[in-house]
Design a protein around this motif. Structure first.
Motif, short mmCIF file in Angstrom:
data_model
loop_
_atom_site.label_atom_id
_atom_site.label_comp_id
_atom_site.label_asym_id
_atom_site.label_seq_id
_atom_site.Cartn_x
_atom_site.Cartn_y
_atom_site.Cartn_z
N THR A 9 0.85 -1.19 0.00
CA THR A 9 0.00 0.00 0.00
C THR A 9 0.88 1.24 0.00
O THR A 9 2.07 1.19 0.28
CB THR A 9 -0.96 0.02 1.20
OG1 THR A 9 -0.20 0.11 2.42
CG2 THR A 9 -1.82 -1.23 1.23
N GLN A 10 0.28 2.37 -0.32
CA GLN A 10 1.02 3.62 -0.46
C GLN A 10 0.16 4.76 0.06
O GLN A 10 -1.06 4.71 0.00
CB GLN A 10 1.36 3.85 -1.94
CG GLN A 10 2.33 4.98 -2.22
CD GLN A 10 2.66 5.08 -3.70
OE1 GLN A 10 1.80 5.50 -4.50
NE2 GLN A 10 3.86 4.70 -4.09
N LYS A 17 5.32 10.64 -1.74
CA LYS A 17 4.74 9.31 -1.67
C LYS A 17 5.59 8.40 -0.78
O LYS A 17 6.82 8.48 -0.81
CB LYS A 17 4.64 8.69 -3.07
CG LYS A 17 3.58 9.33 -3.95
CD LYS A 17 3.51 8.63 -5.29
CE LYS A 17 2.46 9.27 -6.20
NZ LYS A 17 2.43 8.63 -7.53
N TYR A 18 4.90 7.54 -0.04
CA TYR A 18 5.56 6.56 0.83
C TYR A 18 5.01 5.17 0.51
O TYR A 18 3.80 5.01 0.37
CB TYR A 18 5.34 6.89 2.30
CG TYR A 18 6.03 8.17 2.73
CD1 TYR A 18 7.35 8.16 3.17
CD2 TYR A 18 5.36 9.40 2.66
CE1 TYR A 18 7.99 9.34 3.55
CE2 TYR A 18 6.00 10.57 3.04
CZ TYR A 18 7.31 10.53 3.48
OH TYR A 18 7.95 11.69 3.84
N ASP A 19 5.90 4.20 0.42
CA ASP A 19 5.54 2.80 0.19
C ASP A 19 5.69 2.03 1.49
O ASP A 19 6.60 2.32 2.29
CB ASP A 19 6.46 2.15 -0.85
CG ASP A 19 6.32 2.77 -2.23
OD1 ASP A 19 5.19 3.10 -2.60
OD2 ASP A 19 7.36 2.92 -2.91
N LYS A 21 6.53 -1.67 2.96
CA LYS A 21 7.14 -2.93 2.56
C LYS A 21 7.36 -3.82 3.77
O LYS A 21 7.24 -3.38 4.91
CB LYS A 21 8.48 -2.66 1.85
CG LYS A 21 8.33 -1.80 0.59
CD LYS A 21 9.66 -1.61 -0.13
CE LYS A 21 9.47 -0.76 -1.38
NZ LYS A 21 10.74 -0.59 -2.13
N ILE A 66 8.21 1.66 6.39
CA ILE A 66 7.77 2.74 5.50
C ILE A 66 9.00 3.29 4.78
O ILE A 66 10.00 3.65 5.41
CB ILE A 66 7.05 3.85 6.30
CG1 ILE A 66 5.71 3.31 6.86
CG2 ILE A 66 6.76 5.06 5.42
CD1 ILE A 66 5.79 2.58 8.15
N ALA A 69 9.17 6.74 -1.35
CA ALA A 69 8.96 6.08 -2.65
C ALA A 69 9.97 6.53 -3.70
O ALA A 69 10.24 5.79 -4.65
CB ALA A 69 7.54 6.35 -3.14
N HIS A 144 -3.26 6.12 7.98
CA HIS A 144 -3.26 5.14 6.89
C HIS A 144 -3.56 3.74 7.44
O HIS A 144 -4.39 3.01 6.88
CB HIS A 144 -1.91 5.15 6.17
CG HIS A 144 -1.80 4.15 5.06
ND1 HIS A 144 -2.53 4.26 3.89
CD2 HIS A 144 -1.04 3.02 4.94
CE1 HIS A 144 -2.23 3.23 3.09
NE2 HIS A 144 -1.34 2.48 3.70
#
Length: 199
Positions: A9-10, A17-19, A21, A66, A69, A144
């Motif tokens: 999710t992002q 932007k942050y991914d 993982k 986190i 991105a 989030h």
């Protein structure tokens, strides 16, 4: 097994932007240093530094990392697991990595009704790289996570934080959490509060 997953999710915060993982063991030393720096207030209260082995035990089970991105650099951590709270009398008990967290409830009858037949997620180890402290990233991560677990049908989120760090309790209150009880961190004299946010 949890019926939600943050991996892949992002979210966007401050136009960045942050991914999210999964934990990778090769990042353990970097994450250990970041978490201990972010949790310096706990060390001051008597908890002490956490070892890489301790941090690995909960990041490998419940952890999400986190990443920025654009750069791919890790900048924060969060852990989530199903809370499965057990309430007996005026005590609440939650199983989490390495220990049982217990708190004495303020309104046990009401809280028992609130929890009966419902599903909650336990939120812990929110740590943000100190260079990003007070940037609002922690709030963005928490919101989030809450959105994801709410979408997955959970009834709310629980957490535990230090009572002496009153500013942090107030921060969680501004984000919709309520204090439901107090406890003591196992093997320390650190007083904690148990908090919950319902959907």
């Amino acid at each position: 097994a949890m019926s939600f997953n943050l991996i892949g999710t992002q979210f966007v915060h401050n136009n960045q932007k942050y991914d999210i993982k999964e934990f990778r063991k090769e990042d353990l030393l970097f994450l250990t240093n970041m978490i201990n720096a972010a949790f310096a207030m706990w060390c001051h209260l008597g908890r002490g530094l956490q070892s890489p082995e301790t941090i690995e035990s909960y990041l490998s089970n419940d952890g999400f990392i986190i990443h920025n991105a654009d750069t791919g650099i890790s900048c924060a951590t969060v852990c989530l697991k199903e809370a499965d709270p057990k309430i007996e009398g005026d005590q609440i008990c939650i199983k989490r990595a390495q220990r049982l967290d217990e708190a004495t409830l303020f309104e046990p009858a009401k809280i028992t009704r609130d929890f009966k037949g419902k599903k909650f997620v336990y939120f812990y180890c929110l740590s943000v790289d100190p260079s990003l402290a007070r940037s609002g990233l922690g709030k963005a991560i928490l919101e989030h996570c809450f959105h994801i677990i709410q979408s997955a049908g959970y009834d709310g989120m629980m957490l535990e934080t230090g009572k002496e760090t009153g500013w942090l309790v107030k921060w969680y209150e501004r984000l919709g959490f309520q204090t439901i009880g107090e406890g003591i961190l196992p093997n320390t004299n650190v007083r904690t509060v148990m908090m919950v946010k319902r959907r």
